[in-house]
Design a protein around this motif. Structure first.
Motif, PDB file in Angstrom:
ATOM      1  N   LYS A   1       0.819  -1.216   0.000  1.00  0.00           N
ATOM      2  CA  LYS A   1       0.000   0.000   0.000  1.00  0.00           C
ATOM      3  C   LYS A   1       0.855   1.270   0.000  1.00  0.00           C
ATOM      4  O   LYS A   1       0.571   2.244   0.708  1.00  0.00           O
ATOM      5  CB  LYS A   1      -0.950   0.013   1.212  1.00  0.00           C
ATOM      6  CG  LYS A   1      -1.891  -1.180   1.281  1.00  0.00           C
ATOM      7  CD  LYS A   1      -2.814  -1.253   0.080  1.00  0.00           C
ATOM      8  CE  LYS A   1      -3.769  -2.434   0.167  1.00  0.00           C
ATOM      9  NZ  LYS A   1      -4.609  -2.569  -1.044  1.00  0.00           N
TER      10      LYS A   1
ATOM     11  N   GLU B   1      -3.564   5.204  -5.251  1.00  0.00           N
ATOM     12  CA  GLU B   1      -4.187   4.804  -6.503  1.00  0.00           C
ATOM     13  C   GLU B   1      -5.588   5.393  -6.656  1.00  0.00           C
ATOM     14  O   GLU B   1      -6.228   5.821  -5.679  1.00  0.00           O
ATOM     15  CB  GLU B   1      -4.290   3.271  -6.576  1.00  0.00           C
ATOM     16  CG  GLU B   1      -2.955   2.558  -6.523  1.00  0.00           C
ATOM     17  CD  GLU B   1      -3.145   1.066  -6.592  1.00  0.00           C
ATOM     18  OE1 GLU B   1      -2.826   0.387  -5.613  1.00  0.00           O
ATOM     19  OE2 GLU B   1      -3.650   0.593  -7.637  1.00  0.00           O
TER      20      GLU B   1
ATOM     21  N   GLU C   1      -8.396   1.308  -4.738  1.00  0.00           N
ATOM     22  CA  GLU C   1      -7.664   0.320  -3.953  1.00  0.00           C
ATOM     23  C   GLU C   1      -8.405  -1.010  -3.901  1.00  0.00           C
ATOM     24  O   GLU C   1      -8.021  -1.912  -3.167  1.00  0.00           O
ATOM     25  CB  GLU C   1      -7.464   0.833  -2.518  1.00  0.00           C
ATOM     26  CG  GLU C   1      -6.659   2.104  -2.401  1.00  0.00           C
ATOM     27  CD  GLU C   1      -5.175   1.895  -2.699  1.00  0.00           C
ATOM     28  OE1 GLU C   1      -4.741   0.731  -2.768  1.00  0.00           O
ATOM     29  OE2 GLU C   1      -4.463   2.906  -2.875  1.00  0.00           O
TER      30      GLU C   1
ATOM     31  N   ASN D   1      -6.848  -4.378  -6.788  1.00  0.00           N
ATOM     32  CA  ASN D   1      -5.431  -4.744  -6.818  1.00  0.00           C
ATOM     33  C   ASN D   1      -5.186  -6.244  -6.939  1.00  0.00           C
ATOM     34  O   ASN D   1      -4.082  -6.665  -7.274  1.00  0.00           O
ATOM     35  CB  ASN D   1      -4.729  -4.247  -5.546  1.00  0.00           C
ATOM     36  CG  ASN D   1      -4.563  -2.744  -5.542  1.00  0.00           C
ATOM     37  OD1 ASN D   1      -5.053  -2.077  -4.652  1.00  0.00           O
ATOM     38  ND2 ASN D   1      -3.885  -2.197  -6.535  1.00  0.00           N
TER      39      ASN D   1
END
Length: 709
Positions: A140, A144, A147, A150
């Protein structure tokens, strides 16, 4: 301007500045209300586009996975990490986290990158089906756009099988020597070598060894590895050859590690290595003598010795001097009679010596060369020359009669001297002289008074000690022509004896044999000091003294004492050896050898197969069957037999029918019949093993394999 006017002006200026700043903040929002949301969308967004892995893996081993990561955002993503885990239910944050990550370099917008990652499956992982989950930006670290996207889950599950067996209980790996110093080795010279022996010193077998590994300073290398891939039973061994060839000066250190198994079954042993690299020109061996001419000598007649002194006139300590050797010595008769150089390092100015003599083997010119070498230090060669002439000679220069009990007589030993002249008869006299001449006796002989040309004769000698200790004398053959030939005579009188000199024991592991007695006698020595009794040898711990009438006792001349011993073996079947030693000071030492045999318990073999491959059989449509003969190859009867399946990779594919072997015990060498059937309901390769067990017996295993089609 008054003070009040200055203050008022400054306040006006401050208010103007604040107003301008507020306007600067508000104008962009009023002029472009959509630009703030657009900036928020310009973010990276890392996703996993692809996950691929092998369909099956064994716990405790590693597997390689392929994955593709993509930045679907509109801004470059900084460096990140990829995380992996196993899950039974496809949910992120699954059952088993995997201790493997892969670093991903910064990734531009709309670009992707592929990675192959090697990941270890923990040995504790339970067998079953798992889904592989791969997550981008697992730490992390990247901010972004989303999240929540991912991670990706593999579309098909991965079959995890149980980890392989640990090294058998009791298996132990030992390296000998455990440490080794190559000492000084000249830089650029041929590497020094040493054999390291790996031995299973435990009580159980070890699986196949992996390639040995070296760690530490450079210069050490594995020359040969006879251990890789080899399984070691109890007391089995294999060899590795390690070399040291330094590239630079100074002391170097390293470690040789040999391993077998993995995870909780890992067994390893490490040997420490050391060596010193030295300048090859810094040490130098030298000698004042360049050689020696021994003149004209009769064949077989020893000359006086010549001593060569070797010194180090270099600038630092030499390497270890090797064993001095004479080139062509066997053919000529030149030999080294004493030396102080082998295994020695010579510091600057230090010396050692080598003494040489000649017993000419033939007539005519004789040539040989004495070599003394060290690295560093160099090679010294000494030329040895002489001229041999025909004479009286013998092929024996020493008769040793060993140790003989006081008052007993040894067997005779014979020498066969010869008159090597071609045309002259030799007059011969035979005498025994020296400090213990009366302890040796001449027997039959045909040498005196004369020996014809090119003829040999015989002399027999015996040893009869009358007192304890080492004895020496000299047998002299005086011949005209031919000179004097001397033969050394040695022996030792034994004042204290043991009877019998050896005993043999036999028992199963865990049993105790009947006690056996040894009698120690002081034949002809003064009263001994207090005696001590002990067991020595490689298997001394498996023998035990149960009664000892010798320890602490003193023996006068002619008196006796006794010691009683039993055999209590442990471990696997096979031979054991030890010795009973009784000694006193003053006094002597009496030794009896002990041999033990550990009898084999009940054990099983199956004929005609040690393993069975049923080949390919249609699944659910047919079966294949074998009838096997089971034999007890041990030396003890077994308990009641039990036959079952172990290690099935797919259940219910093999079936065992005990038939004659069910519920019976087998006497040694007795047999019975049983069947095994392959009836596949599964498509693919399957395997298992038949386990044959009985109380008090070694378990027998018969591997099974087949393919369902």
């Amino acid at each position: 301007m008054t003070t009040a006017q200055g203050v008022g002006r400054r306040r006006t200026t401050s208010r103007t500045t604040v107003s301008l700043l507020m306007l600067a903040v508000m104008l962009p929002a009023l002029a472009a209300p959509g630009q703030a949301s657009a900036a928020a969308k310009r973010q990276p967004d890392l996703t996993v586009a692809k996950v691929a892995a092998a369909p099956a893996v064994r716990a405790g081993t590693s597997m390689r996975i392929s994955t593709t990561l993509k930045n679907t955002g509109t801004k470059a993503a900084g460096a990140s990490l990829v995380g992996l885990s196993l899950s039974r239910d496809r949910k992120v944050g699954g059952d088993t986290g995997l201790a493997a990550t892969s670093k991903v370099t910064p990734l531009r917008p709309r670009k992707s990158v592929s990675r192959r990652i090697s990941v270890a499956i923990p040995a504790r992982t339970a067998a079953g089906s798992y889904y592989l989950i791969v997550c981008a930006d697992s730490s992390k670290k990247v901010r972004e756009r989303s999240e929540k996207n991912n991670c990706r889950v593999s579309t098909t599950p991965i079959r995890v099988t149980a980890s392989g067996p640990a090294a058998p209980s009791g298996g132990k790996l030992t390296l000998a020597p455990a440490t080794y110093d190559f000492q000084s080795v000249a830089i650029g010279s041929a590497p020094a070598q040493k054999t390291i022996t790996a031995t299973n010193t435990g009580t159980g077998s070890l699986p196949a060894l992996t390639s040995a590994a070296l760690t530490g300073d450079s210069g050490f290398a594995i020359v040969t590895d006879e251990c890789v891939g080899k399984t070691l039973g109890v007391d089995s061994a294999c060899n590795l050859v390690v070399s040291f060839g330094p590239a630079g000066p100074g002391t170097k250190a390293g470690s040789l590690t040999v391993r077998t198994g993995a995870g909780p079954g890992l067994v390893s042993a490490t040997a420490g290595l050391q060596g010193t690299g030295v300048d090859p020109l810094g040490a130098h061996l030298t000698s004042e003598l360049g050689g020696q001419e021994f003149g004209t000598v009769s064949q077989g007649v020893p000359t006086p010795t010549t001593t060569f002194t070797i010194s180090n006139d270099g600038t630092y300590e030499s390497g270890v001097i090797g064993e001095p050797a004479i080139e062509n010595g066997a053919a000529t008769g030149f030999k080294i009679v004493s030396q102080t150089c082998a295994g020695v390092r010579l510091d600057v100015g230090e010396s050692c010596t080598v003494s040489v003599n000649l017993e000419a083997r033939t007539h005519g010119p004789l040539y040989a060369k004495l070599w003394v070498s060290a690295a560093p230090g160099g090679d010294l060669g000494f030329v040895l020359t002489a001229t041999g002439r025909m004479g009286f000679l013998t092929w024996n220069s020493h008769l040793d009669f060993g140790t003989v009990a006081i008052g007993d007589q040894s067997g005779t030993q014979r020498i066969n001297p010869a008159n090597a002249t071609s045309d002259t008869q030799s007059d011969v006299s035979v005498t025994i002289s020296g400090p213990d001449a009366d302890q040796f006796q001449l027997g039959w002989q045909s040498c005196s008074p004369q020996v014809a040309p090119r003829q040999s004769c015989s002399i027999e000698v015996a040893f009869r000690p009358t007192s304890p200790g080492a004895k020496s004398a000299q047998l002299s053959l005086g011949s005209t022509p031919g000179g004097i030939v001397a033969i050394a005579l040695t022996g030792s009188g034994r004042p204290m004896t043991v009877a019998p000199t050896s005993r043999s024991f036999s028992a199963f592991a865990g049993e105790t044999t009947q006690a056996m007695s040894f009698t120690i006698t002081n034949l002809d020595a003064p009263t001994t000091g207090p005696l001590s009794s002990q067991l020595t040898g490689p298997d001394a711990a498996q023998f035990r003294i149960v009664s000892d009438g010798c320890s602490g006792a003193t023996l006068t001349t002619g008196s006796t004492c006794s010691v009683t011993v039993v055999f209590e073996p442990t471990g696997s079947h096979g031979g054991r050896s030890a010795a009973l030693v009784v000694s006193g000071l003053p006094g002597d030492t009496a030794t009896a050898s002990l041999a033990g045999t550990v009898r084999a318990p009940a054990m099983f073999s199956v004929v005609p197969f040690t393993s069975i491959n049923f080949g390919t059989v249609p699944a659910n449509l047919g079966y294949s069957e074998r009838t096997l003969l089971l034999r007890n190859t041990g030396e003890a009867p077994s308990g009641v037999l039990s036959l079952g399946l172990v290690g099935e990779n797919v259940p219910d594919q093999f079936f065992v029918y005990p038939d004659e072997c069910g519920g019976i015990a087998l006497a040694p060498n007795a047999t019975c019949l049983f069947r095994v059937r392959f009836d596949p309901s599964h498509v693919g390769s399957v395997s298992a093993s038949i386990a044959i067990t009985a109380p008090g017996a070694l378990t027998g295993l018969v591997p099974l394999s087949g393919v369902g089609s």
